[in-house]
Design an enzyme around this catalytic site. Structure first.
Site, PDB file in Angstrom:
ATOM      1  N   HIS A 156       0.833  -1.201   0.000  1.00 51.14           N
ATOM      2  CA  HIS A 156       0.000   0.000   0.000  1.00 51.14           C
ATOM      3  C   HIS A 156       0.867   1.249   0.000  1.00 51.14           C
ATOM      4  O   HIS A 156       2.084   1.185   0.180  1.00 51.14           O
ATOM      5  CB  HIS A 156      -0.951   0.014   1.211  1.00 51.14           C
ATOM      6  N   HIS A 202      -6.244  -1.849   3.538  1.00 52.52           N
ATOM      7  CA  HIS A 202      -5.969  -0.606   2.814  1.00 52.52           C
ATOM      8  C   HIS A 202      -5.024  -0.834   1.640  1.00 52.52           C
ATOM      9  O   HIS A 202      -4.056  -1.569   1.733  1.00 52.52           O
ATOM     10  CB  HIS A 202      -5.421   0.478   3.729  1.00 52.52           C
ATOM     11  N   HIS A 216       4.651   7.169   3.483  1.00 53.81           N
ATOM     12  CA  HIS A 216       5.447   5.964   3.266  1.00 53.81           C
ATOM     13  C   HIS A 216       4.796   5.107   2.186  1.00 53.81           C
ATOM     14  O   HIS A 216       3.645   5.322   1.806  1.00 53.81           O
ATOM     15  CB  HIS A 216       5.585   5.141   4.556  1.00 53.81           C
ATOM     16  N   HIS A 248      -0.297  -2.130  14.792  1.00 57.12           N
ATOM     17  CA  HIS A 248      -1.296  -1.085  14.636  1.00 57.12           C
ATOM     18  C   HIS A 248      -2.604  -1.501  15.292  1.00 57.12           C
ATOM     19  O   HIS A 248      -2.940  -2.688  15.345  1.00 57.12           O
ATOM     20  CB  HIS A 248      -1.602  -0.842  13.151  1.00 57.12           C
ATOM     21  N   TYR A 257       8.819   0.475  10.516  1.00 63.01           N
ATOM     22  CA  TYR A 257       9.078   1.575   9.586  1.00 63.01           C
ATOM     23  C   TYR A 257      10.558   1.923   9.579  1.00 63.01           C
ATOM     24  O   TYR A 257      11.228   1.854  10.621  1.00 63.01           O
ATOM     25  CB  TYR A 257       8.299   2.829  10.002  1.00 63.01           C
ATOM     26  N   GLU A 267       7.802   0.853   4.791  1.00 64.27           N
ATOM     27  CA  GLU A 267       7.185   0.043   5.835  1.00 64.27           C
ATOM     28  C   GLU A 267       7.163  -1.405   5.382  1.00 64.27           C
ATOM     29  O   GLU A 267       7.038  -1.691   4.189  1.00 64.27           O
ATOM     30  CB  GLU A 267       5.745   0.494   6.112  1.00 64.27           C
TER      31      GLU A 267
END
Length: 309
Positions: A156, A202, A216, A248, A257, A267
């Site tokens: 992503h 996502h 990122h 998360h 990261y 990431e």
């Protein structure tokens, strides 16, 4: 509604030191170089992850600054380019169309346009297929001799926008993305939004910040052990780690990261959940923003929000 946009196809990023970054992305991250290009005087290197079949998922372009040139999403059918051209023009968004390979080696037919946040967005169909380094009959789980971290695919992209709500509306109403999660301020405005087309948490996300900025771009890892092993590799090579392996709240994913040699944030991501078309979006409140971003630490350091490219 048919799945016209399938997933994130590639990102093209600016790098002031092309050779240094090529070495980092191939030797530390373990991407595979597929081509070089000097079209119109722009020095570019094309890269892909080992389990991706198409020509490239990351393009590095030599430039004085670092940051995101554009993000590209794969469409299912050639006619989808016409469909979205009509939708974009209906809301007065200018669209440019490109023939296959006009934009570079391996490229498919594409359209480009600007989002309300100033990001250049591309939709592409028919990228050249190179294969994923495995046979199509009786393949092993992965190739032998992979280098570095070797993530299997791009996952992503995460960008910044002054008006998160306008960005979200554009991607959901015009480009037909689905909202999965959001962080909402006490005054009711969106602080961040997470959007998908591939039934994952996502394919693109946005958070409050400067228009046109890149926060990122992320690569998929198959499991949490892969994230931890990758952190060992990053530390061994002296790569600047921004956030050590953690979790998360938003997306439920596991993450770490770090920065490429010129300042673009990368990431590694795994986990999450499956998203059906009728998925009801999850909302996080401003008070719980720290837990939404970093579930264990329950707070976000200022650098994570203010450092971008």
């Amino acid at each position: 509604m048919p799945d016209r946009i399938l997933r994130l196809q590639h990102v093209e990023v600016r790098v002031p030191d092309l050779e240094l970054c090529t070495a980092y992305y191939t030797e530390v991250l373990g991407l595979v170089e597929t081509a070089r290009d000097t079209k119109d005087g722009a020095d570019r290197v094309f890269l892909k992850c080992w389990d991706e079949h198409e020509h490239h998922s990351v393009v590095l372009r030599q430039a004085p600054t670092y940051g995101l040139d554009h993000m590209s999403f794969k469409v299912a059918e050639q006619g989808d380019l016409d469909y979205f051209t009509d939708k974009l023009q209906a809301v007065s968004v200018p669209v440019k169309r490109y023939a296959a390979r006009e934009l570079g080696p391996g490229w498919g037919e594409a359209i480009r346009f600007e989002s309300p946040s100033g990001h250049l967005v591309e939709l592409v169909y028919g990228m050249e297929r190179l294969g994923n380094m495995l046979p199509l009959t009786n393949p092993p789980p992965k190739p032998q001799g992979l280098v570095g971290i070797a993530p299997p695919r791009l996952d992503h992209v995460f960008v910044m926008a002054e008006d998160v709500e306008a960005f979200t509306a554009f991607f959901t109403e015009v480009l037909e993305f689905r909202l999965t999660e959001q962080i909402v301020a006490n005054d009711g405005h969106q602080l961040a939004a997470f959007l998908e087309r591939s039934h994952t948490p996502h394919d693109i996300a946005v958070i409050t910040g400067p228009n046109g900025a890149l926060h990122h771009f992320a690569f998929w890892m198959d499991d949490w052990n892969g994230i931890r092993d990758a952190a060992d590799t990053l530390a061994y090579h002296g790569v600047t780690i921004d956030v050590a392996p953690t979790r998360h709240g938003v997306t439920r994913g596991y993450t770490t990261y770090f920065f490429d040699p010129v300042g673009n944030r990368n990431e590694l991501f795994t986990g999450g959940y499956w998203v059906d078309p009728d998925f009801e979006p999850i909302t996080w409140t401003e008070e719980e923003m720290g837990r939404a971003i970093f579930y264990y630490h329950r707070q976000v350091n200022e650098k994570f929000f203010t450092v971008h490219s």
